[in-house]
Design a protein around this motif. Sequence first.
Motif, short mmCIF file in Angstrom:
data_model
loop_
_atom_site.label_atom_id
_atom_site.label_comp_id
_atom_site.label_asym_id
_atom_site.label_seq_id
_atom_site.Cartn_x
_atom_site.Cartn_y
_atom_site.Cartn_z
N UNK A 2 0.84 -1.20 0.00
CA UNK A 2 0.00 0.00 0.00
C UNK A 2 0.87 1.25 0.00
N UNK A 3 1.97 1.19 0.78
CA UNK A 3 2.89 2.33 0.83
C UNK A 3 3.47 2.57 -0.56
N UNK A 6 1.02 4.37 -2.57
CA UNK A 6 0.99 5.75 -2.08
C UNK A 6 2.15 6.54 -2.68
N UNK A 48 12.41 4.92 3.18
CA UNK A 48 12.79 5.70 4.37
C UNK A 48 11.53 6.22 5.06
N UNK A 52 11.20 4.87 8.86
CA UNK A 52 11.81 5.76 9.87
C UNK A 52 11.07 5.70 11.22
N UNK A 53 9.71 5.63 11.26
CA UNK A 53 9.06 5.52 12.57
C UNK A 53 9.54 4.34 13.40
N UNK A 55 12.56 3.04 13.30
CA UNK A 55 13.87 3.47 13.80
C UNK A 55 13.69 4.43 14.96
N UNK A 56 12.74 5.35 14.79
CA UNK A 56 12.45 6.34 15.84
C UNK A 56 12.07 5.66 17.14
N UNK B 93 17.35 6.52 7.14
CA UNK B 93 16.30 6.38 8.15
C UNK B 93 16.91 6.34 9.54
N UNK B 96 17.58 10.11 10.39
CA UNK B 96 16.33 10.84 10.63
C UNK B 96 15.65 10.37 11.91
N UNK B 97 15.52 9.04 12.05
CA UNK B 97 14.81 8.50 13.22
C UNK B 97 15.51 8.82 14.52
N UNK B 100 15.08 12.49 15.41
CA UNK B 100 13.73 12.73 15.94
C UNK B 100 13.63 12.25 17.38
N UNK B 119 4.45 11.19 21.29
CA UNK B 119 5.37 10.11 20.96
C UNK B 119 4.75 9.16 19.95
N UNK B 122 4.36 9.60 15.09
CA UNK B 122 5.00 8.91 13.97
C UNK B 122 4.50 7.49 13.80
N UNK B 123 4.23 6.81 14.92
CA UNK B 123 3.74 5.43 14.84
C UNK B 123 2.37 5.42 14.18
N UNK B 125 1.15 7.54 12.01
CA UNK B 125 1.23 7.75 10.56
C UNK B 125 1.76 6.49 9.90
N UNK B 126 2.72 5.84 10.57
CA UNK B 126 3.31 4.64 10.00
C UNK B 126 2.25 3.56 9.80
N UNK B 129 -1.23 4.92 7.54
CA UNK B 129 -1.12 5.09 6.10
C UNK B 129 -1.35 3.77 5.38
N UNK B 130 -0.72 2.72 5.89
CA UNK B 130 -0.88 1.41 5.26
C UNK B 130 -2.31 0.92 5.34
N UNK B 133 -4.65 2.86 3.05
CA UNK B 133 -4.52 2.47 1.64
C UNK B 133 -5.14 1.12 1.40
N UNK B 134 -4.97 0.21 2.36
CA UNK B 134 -5.57 -1.11 2.20
C UNK B 134 -7.08 -0.99 2.10
#
Lengths: 181, 147
Positions: A2-3, A6, A48, A52-53, A55-56, B93, B96-97, B100, B119, B122-123, B125-126, B129-130, B133-134
């Motif tokens: 899906x990503x 997008x 990325x 990245x989340x 990794x965050x 990543x 960036x990660x 952040x 906190x 970001x999780x 959105x991660x 988003x998927x 879209x699904x």
Amino acid sequence: MAIGFLGRTIFYEGGGPVNSFLELFHITPPGWLSDPMWARITTMITDVWEWTPLVFIIALAGLQGLPQDVLEASHVDGAGWWASLRYVTLPLMAPILWLILLLRAVDAFKVFDLVVAMTLGGPGQATRYYSYFNYLTARKFFFYGEAAAQAFLLLFIVLVLVSLLWGRIRHIYEEAQGVAS
Amino acid sequence: MTARSETFDLKKAVGSILAFVVIALFIVWTLFPIYWAAISSVKSPTANYGNLWLPWVHFQPTLKPWQDMFALPEVVSATRNSIIIAVGAATTSLILGTLAAYGITRFHFFRPQKRKSHHLVPVATHRAAGDLCDAVLPDHAVVRIAG
């Protein structure tokens, strides 16, 4: 997957949001998915953005788990934020950072879904990454034997990558143990 | 006393046999795909179709697929492409990660009612988003392109 879709719509060259935004400033957008170099960069950007989340989260957990007394001691000794970052936080975080790099490198090495959704390996063979090439060998060209051999080669490459980085992480851990004891 | 200890031993024996069977099944379940990939890589192209799964009995093993694979220039270019994205994406990543996360722990941002909910942004959105879209994307579009 899906990503990937997008990413494909965001970087769509016939009026996608990124291109529309760049046109506001009269910047000629690059061929995000049609230029060989930019197609690689675009898949990289999407990867990325997707990971990245994670990794965050790992880095945040690592940073919150750092011993506060060491940081306070460095402040008492007159270390500024840069000195405490460079000589206290970063060395303490090193094993976690290497671990993140290991996880991400192995994961990005076998990227498949993004390519299928975004470029199908093109333009030319620019984004024909290993997993996608492996899939093509088996399911498009029907060379199952070669595809199985490729899968073992991939396993070998990933094993080498993991053992190199894991050796590095162990070395750092042992150094830290030596300092602590 | 003897009878009791014998029944106990019998139970133990049945238990260990059961455990052995379960573990053996699990090992077969786990390792069979790897075995199948291994024998597929030493089969001639025609031997790949059919129920042939014992080397030297059902088919004659050959190293030709391995030789053919190493003769393909695309293997090298695909590996190079993968190394480029692995190094590039992992490093970017990571930087960036970590920046952040460092920002969140080092500096104090505005926190509504002392909740640390930011906190999770970001999780969110991660994950979202998927899932979004699904939900939005028709499955047939995915299958058509992946097919």
